[in-house]
Design an enzyme around this catalytic site. Sequence first.
Site, mmCIF file in Angstrom:
data_model
loop_
_atom_site.group_PDB
_atom_site.id
_atom_site.type_symbol
_atom_site.label_atom_id
_atom_site.label_comp_id
_atom_site.label_asym_id
_atom_site.label_seq_id
_atom_site.Cartn_x
_atom_site.Cartn_y
_atom_site.Cartn_z
ATOM 1 N N GLY A 242 -41.313 72.300 1.385
ATOM 2 C CA GLY A 242 -40.191 71.503 1.866
ATOM 3 C C GLY A 242 -38.881 72.149 1.460
ATOM 4 C CB SER A 243 -35.461 70.849 1.504
ATOM 5 O OG SER A 243 -35.633 69.693 0.713
ATOM 6 C CB THR A 244 -34.148 74.775 -1.923
ATOM 7 O OG1 THR A 244 -34.819 75.870 -1.268
ATOM 8 C CG2 THR A 244 -33.726 75.221 -3.304
ATOM 9 N N GLY A 247 -37.494 70.415 -3.756
ATOM 10 C CA GLY A 247 -38.276 71.234 -4.684
ATOM 11 C C GLY A 247 -37.808 71.052 -6.124
ATOM 12 C CD GLU A 264 -44.973 79.051 0.078
ATOM 13 O OE1 GLU A 264 -43.956 79.561 0.592
ATOM 14 O OE2 GLU A 264 -45.887 79.722 -0.415
ATOM 15 C CB CYS A 298 -39.498 77.986 5.831
ATOM 16 S SG CYS A 298 -41.145 78.619 6.190
ATOM 17 C CD GLU A 395 -33.920 75.905 5.278
ATOM 18 O OE1 GLU A 395 -33.903 74.913 4.534
ATOM 19 O OE2 GLU A 395 -34.942 76.587 5.480
HETATM 20 P P1 NAD Z 1 -38.022 67.784 2.730
HETATM 21 O O1 NAD Z 1 -37.863 68.535 1.461
HETATM 22 O O2 NAD Z 1 -36.987 66.817 3.124
HETATM 23 O O3 NAD Z 1 -39.403 66.985 2.734
HETATM 24 C C1 NAD Z 1 -40.623 67.630 2.461
HETATM 25 C C2 NAD Z 1 -41.598 66.607 1.909
HETATM 26 O O4 NAD Z 1 -41.094 66.143 0.658
HETATM 27 C C3 NAD Z 1 -41.791 65.385 2.788
HETATM 28 O O5 NAD Z 1 -43.156 65.015 2.768
HETATM 29 C C4 NAD Z 1 -40.960 64.334 2.080
HETATM 30 O O6 NAD Z 1 -41.421 63.021 2.288
HETATM 31 C C5 NAD Z 1 -41.138 64.726 0.632
HETATM 32 N N1 NAD Z 1 -40.092 64.234 -0.270
HETATM 33 C C6 NAD Z 1 -38.798 63.941 0.027
HETATM 34 N N2 NAD Z 1 -38.181 63.472 -1.062
HETATM 35 C C7 NAD Z 1 -39.082 63.459 -2.064
HETATM 36 C C8 NAD Z 1 -39.038 63.077 -3.439
HETATM 37 N N3 NAD Z 1 -37.936 62.590 -3.999
HETATM 38 N N4 NAD Z 1 -40.156 63.220 -4.179
HETATM 39 C C9 NAD Z 1 -41.283 63.719 -3.638
HETATM 40 N N5 NAD Z 1 -41.392 64.074 -2.345
HETATM 41 C C10 NAD Z 1 -40.300 63.952 -1.564
HETATM 42 O O7 NAD Z 1 -38.230 68.907 3.850
HETATM 43 P P2 NAD Z 1 -38.456 68.703 5.408
HETATM 44 O O8 NAD Z 1 -37.174 68.260 6.000
HETATM 45 O O9 NAD Z 1 -39.694 67.908 5.652
HETATM 46 O O10 NAD Z 1 -38.779 70.202 5.841
HETATM 47 C C11 NAD Z 1 -37.801 71.143 5.996
HETATM 48 C C12 NAD Z 1 -37.693 72.041 4.782
HETATM 49 O O11 NAD Z 1 -38.973 72.587 4.465
HETATM 50 C C13 NAD Z 1 -36.802 73.244 5.026
HETATM 51 O O12 NAD Z 1 -35.974 73.463 3.915
HETATM 52 C C14 NAD Z 1 -37.787 74.388 5.201
HETATM 53 O O13 NAD Z 1 -37.266 75.654 4.931
HETATM 54 C C15 NAD Z 1 -38.874 73.989 4.272
HETATM 55 N N6 NAD Z 1 -40.142 74.647 4.637
HETATM 56 C C16 NAD Z 1 -40.597 75.678 3.864
HETATM 57 C C17 NAD Z 1 -41.764 76.338 4.204
HETATM 58 C C18 NAD Z 1 -42.286 77.493 3.383
HETATM 59 O O14 NAD Z 1 -43.452 77.839 3.538
HETATM 60 N N7 NAD Z 1 -41.490 78.091 2.514
HETATM 61 C C19 NAD Z 1 -42.479 75.942 5.334
HETATM 62 C C20 NAD Z 1 -41.986 74.888 6.103
HETATM 63 C C21 NAD Z 1 -40.820 74.236 5.739
#
Ligand code: NAD
Length: 494
Positions: A242-244, A247, A264, A298, A395
């Site tokens: 997910g997002s940094t 993360g 990731e 990503c 991003e």
């Molecule tokens: P996001 O970080 O908003 O959400 C990702 C997941 O985290 C979701 O399931 C969400 O419900 C969960 N989440 C949100 N807040 C949380 C919290 N406080 N505690 C625990 N979990 C929580 O990201 P997104 O909008 O779903 O996806 C886009 C991002 O993902 C972009 O930054 C993209 O670059 C990244 N991404 C990375 C890869 C990789 O392999 N490096 C692949 C795909 C997407």
Amino acid sequence: MSNTPAQQFLARSHGHWIDGAAVPEGSQGEIVVIDPATEAPIARVAAGGQAEVDRAVAVARRALHGPWGDMTADERTQIMLKFAGLMDAHAETITELAILDNGMPRVIAESCAPFGSMFLRYYAGWTSKITGSTMPSAAQGKRPSQLHAYTLREPIGVVGAITPWNYPFGMEMLKIAPVLATGCTLVLKPAEDAPLAALFMAELASEAGVPAGVFNVVNGLGESAGAAVAAHDDIDKVSFTGSTDVGRIIVRAAAGNLKKVSLELGGKSPVLVYPDANLETAIPGVAMAAFMLQGQNCVCGSRVFAHVSIAEQLAEGIAKFAASMAIGPGSDPKNMIGPLISARQRDRVAGFFDSAAQEGARCLGGGTRVGDRGFFVAPTVYTDCTPDMRIVREEIFGPVLALQTFDKESPEELAAMANDTNYGLSASVWTRDLRTAHTMSRLIDAGQVGVNTHAAMDPTMPFGGFKQSGWGREFGADALELYLRTKAVTVTWD
Ligand code: NAD
């Protein structure tokens, strides 16, 4: 309404998958799943939180020590191969669900089932190759005739996985396949914007013979269900994509029981185009690097550096390519650009159109929303970009390419420009010169570099980020390391 298997699936009551069975209720209300192309609701999913995560973790803990833990490697392989066969058998349903749940163009949706089955087959082959070593230990002053020392490679335990919405079947399979190969158990919390893929795959896994409790799904919001997974005291490892920004939250939450963490995260990938590049292939290649999945990936090649001598030809070629990409619902196979995932994401991307205009970037095409229903925006090309612009630094997760030029910079100077970002996920170099290709591949700070290709993905090749793009590697043998622990055993006798 047609009555395809996908439509029948959507019409069911959804929630979670715990202990080998569907759980259609949740403690946190419900998620209404929207088709991003039409904004129409397509399914309802009961949302869970701490209570559902507690339940799933308890059954995952139990399953670790049940028949799953005592299975032979070959038995696990057979189950995974059967699961792969089911992914293939249900390919059309998976394609339809991916289009409706995420909005992706059909051509990409059609990759979801083969991507999943390929990963299952790849990791199915690993179950019997996970081995420890024997060591020439002389501990406690023992002679070789009095001691046997070896390592065991054990499953790390209960894995909590948290995944994004941008390519749900694939992002989830990148956790599921190595988790099954290593003999771990899983509590998967999918993204609330695309919660259906995980439920569909959990059913297939069960049908393939994955024992109850091994693969669990808890749907819900990030702040509730996701946070409960990240902080759970009985989860041994959290694997996050997910997002940094999120993360960082995961890392803090995981500190309670010091569970292992792999991440990731986001990217802002540089694409370097040299004057000797074959522009016939570079133009579509660079365009697709930026616009594939509407830029919601990503590895999106959103920061292009073109040599001044070819910059105009490249930019115009990409703008022409972008203008030729049909925009519309993924269900129509001619469309190459589908909707963004949500109104929030569309508005976010539109905010970058405003900032680009304010900061003086020149728009060669796109820069607008498209239509008044569905979350569409046009693929967009900006030139005259400078390193401090928001479209260059942040991003976007939308189909936006920002082009800068280079001229007489040394390889080190150009690498410094390319590396001027907190991210380090992917990069590509477009040239026919071997020296340039290898020199820049070494100088660029990214976990993945493509030469005359961008973001080449293959199960055998490790994938993951440097810097703030993540910790650890998915894909390849490296991914197994995320889910294994090493035990050192020393046996002595008199
Ligand atoms: P996001 O970080 O908003 O959400 C990702 C997941 O985290 C979701 O399931 C969400 O419900 C969960 N989440 C949100 N807040 C949380 C919290 N406080 N505690 C625990 N979990 C929580 O990201 P997104 O909008 O779903 O996806 C886009 C991002 O993902 C972009 O930054 C993209 O670059 C990244 N991404 C990375 C890869 C990789 O392999 N490096 C692949 C795909 C997407």
